[in-house]
Design a protein around this motif. Structure first.
Motif, PDB file in Angstrom:
ATOM      1  N   GLY A 533       0.825  -1.205   0.000  1.00 52.82           N
ATOM      2  CA  GLY A 533       0.000   0.000   0.000  1.00 52.82           C
ATOM      3  C   GLY A 533       0.855   1.249   0.000  1.00 52.82           C
ATOM      4  O   GLY A 533       1.865   1.344  -0.699  1.00 52.82           O
ATOM      5  N   ASN A 534       0.427   2.227   0.810  1.00 48.48           N
ATOM      6  CA  ASN A 534       1.164   3.486   0.883  1.00 48.48           C
ATOM      7  C   ASN A 534       2.426   3.341   1.718  1.00 48.48           C
ATOM      8  O   ASN A 534       2.413   2.723   2.786  1.00 48.48           O
ATOM      9  CB  ASN A 534       0.287   4.584   1.484  1.00 48.48           C
ATOM     10  N   ASN A 535       3.501   3.919   1.233  1.00 48.11           N
ATOM     11  CA  ASN A 535       4.781   3.922   1.924  1.00 48.11           C
ATOM     12  C   ASN A 535       5.342   5.338   1.923  1.00 48.11           C
ATOM     13  O   ASN A 535       5.255   6.052   0.912  1.00 48.11           O
ATOM     14  CB  ASN A 535       5.786   2.996   1.232  1.00 48.11           C
ATOM     15  N   ILE A 536       5.905   5.756   3.053  1.00 48.85           N
ATOM     16  CA  ILE A 536       6.562   7.060   3.120  1.00 48.85           C
ATOM     17  C   ILE A 536       8.045   6.854   2.814  1.00 48.85           C
ATOM     18  O   ILE A 536       8.718   6.045   3.468  1.00 48.85           O
ATOM     19  CB  ILE A 536       6.392   7.715   4.498  1.00 48.85           C
ATOM     20  N   MET A 537       8.512   7.554   1.810  1.00 49.21           N
ATOM     21  CA  MET A 537       9.909   7.427   1.403  1.00 49.21           C
ATOM     22  C   MET A 537      10.554   8.806   1.337  1.00 49.21           C
ATOM     23  O   MET A 537       9.885   9.841   1.347  1.00 49.21           O
ATOM     24  CB  MET A 537      10.014   6.719   0.045  1.00 49.21           C
ATOM     25  N   LEU A 538      11.870   8.795   1.264  1.00 47.24           N
ATOM     26  CA  LEU A 538      12.651  10.022   1.176  1.00 47.24           C
ATOM     27  C   LEU A 538      13.653   9.882   0.046  1.00 47.24           C
ATOM     28  O   LEU A 538      14.300   8.841  -0.092  1.00 47.24           O
ATOM     29  CB  LEU A 538      13.403  10.284   2.494  1.00 47.24           C
ATOM     30  N   GLY A 539      13.761  10.923  -0.755  1.00 51.52           N
ATOM     31  CA  GLY A 539      14.784  10.960  -1.793  1.00 51.52           C
ATOM     32  C   GLY A 539      15.783  12.057  -1.481  1.00 51.52           C
ATOM     33  O   GLY A 539      15.406  13.150  -1.046  1.00 51.52           O
ATOM     34  N   ALA A 540      17.049  11.779  -1.669  1.00 48.51           N
ATOM     35  CA  ALA A 540      18.076  12.789  -1.396  1.00 48.51           C
ATOM     36  C   ALA A 540      19.257  12.547  -2.315  1.00 48.51           C
ATOM     37  O   ALA A 540      19.474  11.435  -2.814  1.00 48.51           O
ATOM     38  CB  ALA A 540      18.518  12.740   0.065  1.00 48.51           C
ATOM     39  N   HIS A 541      20.026  13.616  -2.523  1.00 46.48           N
ATOM     40  CA  HIS A 541      21.249  13.479  -3.324  1.00 46.48           C
ATOM     41  C   HIS A 541      22.221  14.591  -2.958  1.00 46.48           C
ATOM     42  O   HIS A 541      21.857  15.623  -2.398  1.00 46.48           O
ATOM     43  CB  HIS A 541      20.942  13.515  -4.824  1.00 46.48           C
ATOM     44  N   GLY A 542      23.476  14.362  -3.263  1.00 43.91           N
ATOM     45  CA  GLY A 542      24.516  15.377  -3.113  1.00 43.91           C
ATOM     46  C   GLY A 542      25.023  15.793  -4.478  1.00 43.91           C
ATOM     47  O   GLY A 542      24.689  15.179  -5.498  1.00 43.91           O
ATOM     48  N   SER A 543      25.847  16.813  -4.497  1.00 46.97           N
ATOM     49  CA  SER A 543      26.321  17.348  -5.781  1.00 46.97           C
ATOM     50  C   SER A 543      27.657  16.769  -6.215  1.00 46.97           C
ATOM     51  O   SER A 543      28.182  17.150  -7.250  1.00 46.97           O
ATOM     52  CB  SER A 543      26.433  18.876  -5.699  1.00 46.97           C
ATOM     53  N   PHE A 544      28.214  15.860  -5.410  1.00 44.64           N
ATOM     54  CA  PHE A 544      29.457  15.201  -5.802  1.00 44.64           C
ATOM     55  C   PHE A 544      29.459  13.804  -5.192  1.00 44.64           C
ATOM     56  O   PHE A 544      28.670  13.511  -4.285  1.00 44.64           O
ATOM     57  CB  PHE A 544      30.679  16.009  -5.370  1.00 44.64           C
ATOM     58  N   PRO A 545      30.358  12.914  -5.621  1.00 50.19           N
ATOM     59  CA  PRO A 545      30.256  11.510  -5.211  1.00 50.19           C
ATOM     60  C   PRO A 545      30.541  11.239  -3.740  1.00 50.19           C
ATOM     61  O   PRO A 545      30.118  10.216  -3.219  1.00 50.19           O
ATOM     62  CB  PRO A 545      31.299  10.815  -6.109  1.00 50.19           C
ATOM     63  N   LYS A 553      16.657  17.268  -0.559  1.00 49.56           N
ATOM     64  CA  LYS A 553      15.941  16.081  -0.087  1.00 49.56           C
ATOM     65  C   LYS A 553      14.451  16.326  -0.251  1.00 49.56           C
ATOM     66  O   LYS A 553      14.000  17.473  -0.346  1.00 49.56           O
ATOM     67  CB  LYS A 553      16.270  15.779   1.372  1.00 49.56           C
ATOM     68  N   SER A 554      13.680  15.249  -0.309  1.00 49.79           N
ATOM     69  CA  SER A 554      12.238  15.379  -0.477  1.00 49.79           C
ATOM     70  C   SER A 554      11.564  14.163   0.145  1.00 49.79           C
ATOM     71  O   SER A 554      12.018  13.027  -0.012  1.00 49.79           O
ATOM     72  CB  SER A 554      11.888  15.475  -1.964  1.00 49.79           C
ATOM     73  N   ALA A 555      10.497  14.413   0.872  1.00 51.59           N
ATOM     74  CA  ALA A 555       9.684  13.335   1.424  1.00 51.59           C
ATOM     75  C   ALA A 555       8.462  13.138   0.530  1.00 51.59           C
ATOM     76  O   ALA A 555       7.863  14.102   0.052  1.00 51.59           O
ATOM     77  CB  ALA A 555       9.252  13.666   2.848  1.00 51.59           C
ATOM     78  N   PHE A 556       8.094  11.883   0.283  1.00 52.29           N
ATOM     79  CA  PHE A 556       6.942  11.620  -0.575  1.00 52.29           C
ATOM     80  C   PHE A 556       6.279  10.316  -0.152  1.00 52.29           C
ATOM     81  O   PHE A 556       6.896   9.449   0.476  1.00 52.29           O
ATOM     82  CB  PHE A 556       7.345  11.567  -2.049  1.00 52.29           C
ATOM     83  N   SER A 557       5.004  10.219  -0.475  1.00 54.87           N
ATOM     84  CA  SER A 557       4.240   9.012  -0.201  1.00 54.87           C
ATOM     85  C   SER A 557       3.984   8.305  -1.522  1.00 54.87           C
ATOM     86  O   SER A 557       3.616   8.948  -2.514  1.00 54.87           O
ATOM     87  CB  SER A 557       2.915   9.367   0.484  1.00 54.87           C
ATOM     88  N   ILE A 558       4.191   6.994  -1.548  1.00 52.95           N
ATOM     89  CA  ILE A 558       4.027   6.253  -2.799  1.00 52.95           C
ATOM     90  C   ILE A 558       3.239   4.972  -2.535  1.00 52.95           C
ATOM     91  O   ILE A 558       3.472   4.275  -1.548  1.00 52.95           O
ATOM     92  CB  ILE A 558       5.409   5.945  -3.429  1.00 52.95           C
ATOM     93  N   ASN A 559       2.276   4.707  -3.392  1.00 52.53           N
ATOM     94  CA  ASN A 559       1.485   3.488  -3.327  1.00 52.53           C
ATOM     95  C   ASN A 559       2.097   2.500  -4.318  1.00 52.53           C
ATOM     96  O   ASN A 559       2.011   2.682  -5.533  1.00 52.53           O
ATOM     97  CB  ASN A 559       0.026   3.768  -3.678  1.00 52.53           C
ATOM     98  N   LEU A 560       2.724   1.446  -3.810  1.00 51.62           N
ATOM     99  CA  LEU A 560       3.468   0.530  -4.675  1.00 51.62           C
ATOM    100  C   LEU A 560       2.557  -0.260  -5.612  1.00 51.62           C
ATOM    101  O   LEU A 560       2.981  -0.717  -6.668  1.00 51.62           O
ATOM    102  CB  LEU A 560       4.294  -0.434  -3.823  1.00 51.62           C
ATOM    103  N   SER A 561       1.306  -0.419  -5.236  1.00 47.62           N
ATOM    104  CA  SER A 561       0.418  -1.212  -6.092  1.00 47.62           C
ATOM    105  C   SER A 561      -0.072  -0.422  -7.300  1.00 47.62           C
ATOM    106  O   SER A 561      -0.341  -0.988  -8.356  1.00 47.62           O
ATOM    107  CB  SER A 561      -0.781  -1.714  -5.280  1.00 47.62           C
ATOM    108  N   SER A 562      -0.190   0.909  -7.143  1.00 45.94           N
ATOM    109  CA  SER A 562      -0.712   1.724  -8.248  1.00 45.94           C
ATOM    110  C   SER A 562       0.346   2.603  -8.894  1.00 45.94           C
ATOM    111  O   SER A 562       0.155   3.108  -9.988  1.00 45.94           O
ATOM    112  CB  SER A 562      -1.846   2.619  -7.737  1.00 45.94           C
ATOM    113  N   GLY A 563       1.457   2.824  -8.189  1.00 48.81           N
ATOM    114  CA  GLY A 563       2.485   3.722  -8.712  1.00 48.81           C
ATOM    115  C   GLY A 563       2.191   5.175  -8.439  1.00 48.81           C
ATOM    116  O   GLY A 563       2.954   6.053  -8.865  1.00 48.81           O
ATOM    117  N   ALA A 564       1.083   5.471  -7.736  1.00 50.24           N
ATOM    118  CA  ALA A 564       0.737   6.869  -7.449  1.00 50.24           C
ATOM    119  C   ALA A 564       1.653   7.405  -6.353  1.00 50.24           C
ATOM    120  O   ALA A 564       1.915   6.729  -5.357  1.00 50.24           O
ATOM    121  CB  ALA A 564      -0.718   6.971  -7.009  1.00 50.24           C
TER     122      ALA A 564
END
Length: 780
Positions: A533-545, A553-564
């Motif tokens: 169902g719904n999962n709370i995930m976080l995406g983040a990145h830096g500008s160098f390796p 960074k960004s927090a988002f909710s994603i429903n794995l069954s629908s892709g929403a």
């Protein structure tokens, strides 16, 4: 064509060919560029080595004079020296001036302190400059003068042929020791062109530094003078503590604090930048330095630990108020260890080892070859990193070292897995839920940096699990997010080997993108579960390796069954904001007001001042309890450990001390009646109570500043204009409060009292007021 000419001439110099051969080359090649380089009819221009100085000159043939114009990007003194050696300032003659000092001719005696022993003004009979001036025009210092062009040798001889010159400038308009300087050669050889109307071509600049076509090999010794810059701020595009800056355009504004105090900056590695490219106004990327400790030691010894009006103080620096607060320049000597990966980024530049960090007064005998300079195509208009949602781009260009190849809109790429979700404009996620209880995920970042995907119960990074990968580390690994800190040593913790269960885990940089891919078990012991169902995930990145503090960074909710998927607001932001505001009301407004009522008690009759002092402090203490409760409650909801960082420990100490201070006031020794002497215990109590109040105020002033910075770090605001504005406004208010307390104390203690009798009367009135209040409380 002129670039080609400069390359050839510099190559001949480095090969030590005969001077006559060089002059023949000048005479031969100049026939094809005579119209553009006729310095007898128009000015010839050249940008000097570091890009901050422009030299223009014109030969006045009938008068046999030369007019020279030196332009510096800033308000400072500038100088042009004429030397016999092309290397040393001592023994040369110079023209120096600033917006505060008219142009004059000087003899340079030695490179020593004090400046009064380093140079002297030439006598009046030798002050032969004409049409001389020095003005500050549109932020530029422009020095202009005309002098005789001489063929014989004199103390100030400028002649046809090669002339050895040196340029220099300072940090301020007051003429003193230089901030930077370098020798160069100016060839005023007159080339007579026979084919096309015998037009004379004059003025060829012969650089003393090899251009970018010069081959560089592993094992070569390199010497370069330039600004020291950390890789994080280069990749970020602006300084971490100044989001309105452009890193490669204005390294002179890079604070020692940002460079040397902040772990995410100095842990990313250091670079010595090259000269400024006059076409873009950006410094070339220069050379990487593999000895971080050497840079930290030298930089901290050179930097000021005193806060200035424009920059934060460097806490780890040992220099005093006279040391620099920004713009760390050094002469770096080293040996080429590797040539880089060939990209137009930090990792594409040569890496130096066997590092020597020297003062800029040390001149390189064989300056380093020019390195990669970003072209106009590499400079993109882009917004500074801010909290989601995205805002309009800043007006200043920000350098993206690995920009996307295509700028025009194109058809979206086909999804590599079952579902694809765009998290931000530079970060996307694709995934497939497998039938065996695993999920395959692919995160893509538009740039060359570390990338991470987190799994959270509340949308907070602290307490979440994360998978982070970078091309520098290798395969992606699993981490626990332990603290909201700029220091990665305390903010992330690598999971033990038995929990590193990822399969088919890879990370690579290709086609301008960092792509991390892995397969993970969805339900694992002691880890946050991933459900259908719904999962709370976080995406983040830096500008160098190098894994460090996130650029975005960004927090988002994603429903794995629908892709929403939808963006999710980071929780508890309002609660933490209330925590800070209430703390400011209590300790930034109420407590100083209560203290001021005690200081100004002679203005009040009877117990009025005491009531104000008592009731206002009581209200502040009640708010302190609320602030403490909010902090403990929200930290508990976030699942983080209590009293782990300095802000939390200081908060606990303030809460305990404030409680004791209030109890101390309630249980104070009785005030003496009018005409009675104060008891020893009363005198001791008054001293202790006042010292405790001052200590508490000082601690809370620091605590509130620390809280502002923590709030910025927690909610994507580090280095933003909003954070800086709040910090400045806060300290302006605190400065006002402290000033009023000091003025009140001085005035009512020393100035208002006209005699000891008046002093005694006021003191008796104050004590009586307190005594009356005690009687009222006793009756109640």
């Amino acid at each position: 064509m002129m670039r080609f000419l400069s390359v050839l001439m510099a190559s001949l110099l480095s090969a030590k060919l005969h001077h006559l051969m060089l002059m023949m080359l000048v005479l031969t090649i100049s026939t094809s560029i005579n119209a553009a380089e006729d310095c007898s009819t128009d000015y010839c221009d050249t940008v000097l080595d570091d890009g901050y100085l422009m030299l223009r000159y014109k030969l006045n043939e009938p008068e046999n004079t030369i007019t020279m114009e030196v332009t510096y990007e800033g308000d400072a003194w500038v100088g042009l020296a004429f030397s016999d050696s092309n290397e040393y300032m001592a023994g040369s003659t110079a023209v120096m001036a600033s917006s505060e000092a008219s142009p004059q001719k000087y003899r340079l005696i030695d490179s020593i302190f004090p400046e009064s022993s380093a140079f002297e003004v030439m006598p009046p009979e030798e002050q032969t400059l004409v049409d001389d001036s020095c003005e500050l025009i549109d932020g530029q210092t422009v020095l202009k003068f005309t002098t005789q062009l001489l063929a014989d040798e004199t103390p100030f001889a400028i002649s046809l042929g090669e002339n050895n010159l040196l340029w220099a400038y300072g940090r301020t308009p007051t003429i003193g020791y230089h901030s930077n300087r370098s020798p160069f050669t100016l060839n005023l050889a007159k080339a007579v062109v026979e084919e096309e109307d015998n037009v004379d071509t004059l003025g060829t600049v012969i650089p003393t530094v090899s251009p970018d076509e010069v081959a560089l090999k592993v094992g070569d010794d390199v010497c370069i003078t330039g600004y020291i810059m950390d890789s994080y701020c280069i990749g970020l595009g602006h300084f971490l503590d100044n989001d309105n800056s452009v890193t490669l355009r204005e390294p002179e504004e890079h604070s020692f604090h940002c460079l040397l105090d902040v772990p995410v900056c100095y842990n990313s590695g250091f670079n010595v930048l090259g000269e400024k490219d006059p076409q873009t106004g950006l410094h070339c990327l220069g050379y990487r330095i593999d000895d971080t400790e050497a840079v930290l030691t030298a930089g901290r010894a050179a930097g000021s630990n005193v806060k200035s009006d424009t920059h934060f103080a460097c806490d780890t620096c040992s220099g005093g108020a006279s040391a620099a607060v920004a713009g760390y320049r050094a002469t770096v000597k080293g040996t080429v260890k590797e040539l880089g990966d060939g990209t137009k980024s930090v990792t594409g530049q040569p890496l130096l080892t066997n590092i020597q960090m020297l003062d800029t007064s040390v001149v390189c005998e064989n300056p380093a070859p020019k390195t990669v300079c970003l072209s106009a195509d590499d400079v993109e208009q882009a917004p500074a990193p801010v909290s989601e949602p995205e805002q309009e781009p800043e007006s200043d260009p920000v350098v993206w070292l690995s920009p996307p190849e295509e700028t025009e809109e194109s058809e979206p790429e086909p999804c590599s897995l079952d579902f694809c979700v765009s998290i931000t404009n530079s970060y996307s996620l694709a995934y497939t839920v497998n039938g065996d209880g695993t999920i395959t995920m692919e995160a893509t970042y538009d740039g060359n940096g570390w990338i991470g995907i987190g799994f959270s119960e509340l949308g907070m990074m602290v307490g979440s699990d994360a998978i982070i990968g970078s091309t520098e580390v290798g395969i992606p690994q699993k981490y626990r997010m332990t603290a909201a800190s700029l220091d990665t040593d305390t903010s992330i913790q690598l999971m033990p080997p038995e929990e590193q269960t990822l399969t088919d885990a890879t990370v690579e940089y290709k086609d301008g993108q960092t792509v991390m891919k892995f397969t993970k078990i969805m339900k694992e012991p002691n880890q946050i579960e991933i459900g259908m169902g719904n999962n709370i995930m976080l995406g983040a990145h830096g500008s160098f390796p190098t894994i460090g503090y996130h650029t975005k960074k960004s927090a988002f909710s994603i429903n794995l069954s629908s892709g929403a998927a939808e963006e999710k607001a980071i929780p508890f932001m309002s609660a933490w904001l209330a925590h800070g505001i209430i703390a400011f009301i209590a300790w930034g407004v109420l407590v100083p007001t209560a203290v001021q009522s005690a200081i100004m008690r002679s203005l009040f009759k009877g117990p009025t001042w005491f009531k104000l002092h008592q009731y206002i402090n009581g209200t502040a203490m009640a708010l302190t309890v609320v602030v403490f409760a909010i902090g403990v409650a929200i930290t508990n909801k976030e699942g983080a450990a209590h009293f782990e960082n300095s802000h939390e420990r200081m908060g606990l100490a303030i809460f305990i001390l404030a409680t004791l201070q209030v109890l101390d006031g309630v249980k104070r020794p009785h005030a003496p009646a009018s005409g009675e002497e104060k008891t020893l215990s009363r005198k001791a109590w008054e001293i202790g109570h006042r010292l405790g109040g001052v200590a508490l105020l000082a601690c809370t002033f620091w605590q509130m500043d620390s809280g502002i910075k923590l709030f910025a770090a927690k909610f994507n605001g580090v280095g933003t204009s909003q954070e800086k504005g709040v910090v400045i406004g806060y300290w302006v208010w605190i400065g006002f409060v402290v000033t009023m307390l000091v003025i009140g104390g001085v005035y009512f203690k020393f100035l208002k009292s006209k005699s000891k009798d008046v002093d005694q009367k006021n003191d008796d009135s104050s004590v009586q007021g307190e005594k009356e209040q005690e009687d009222i409380e006793a009756d109640a």
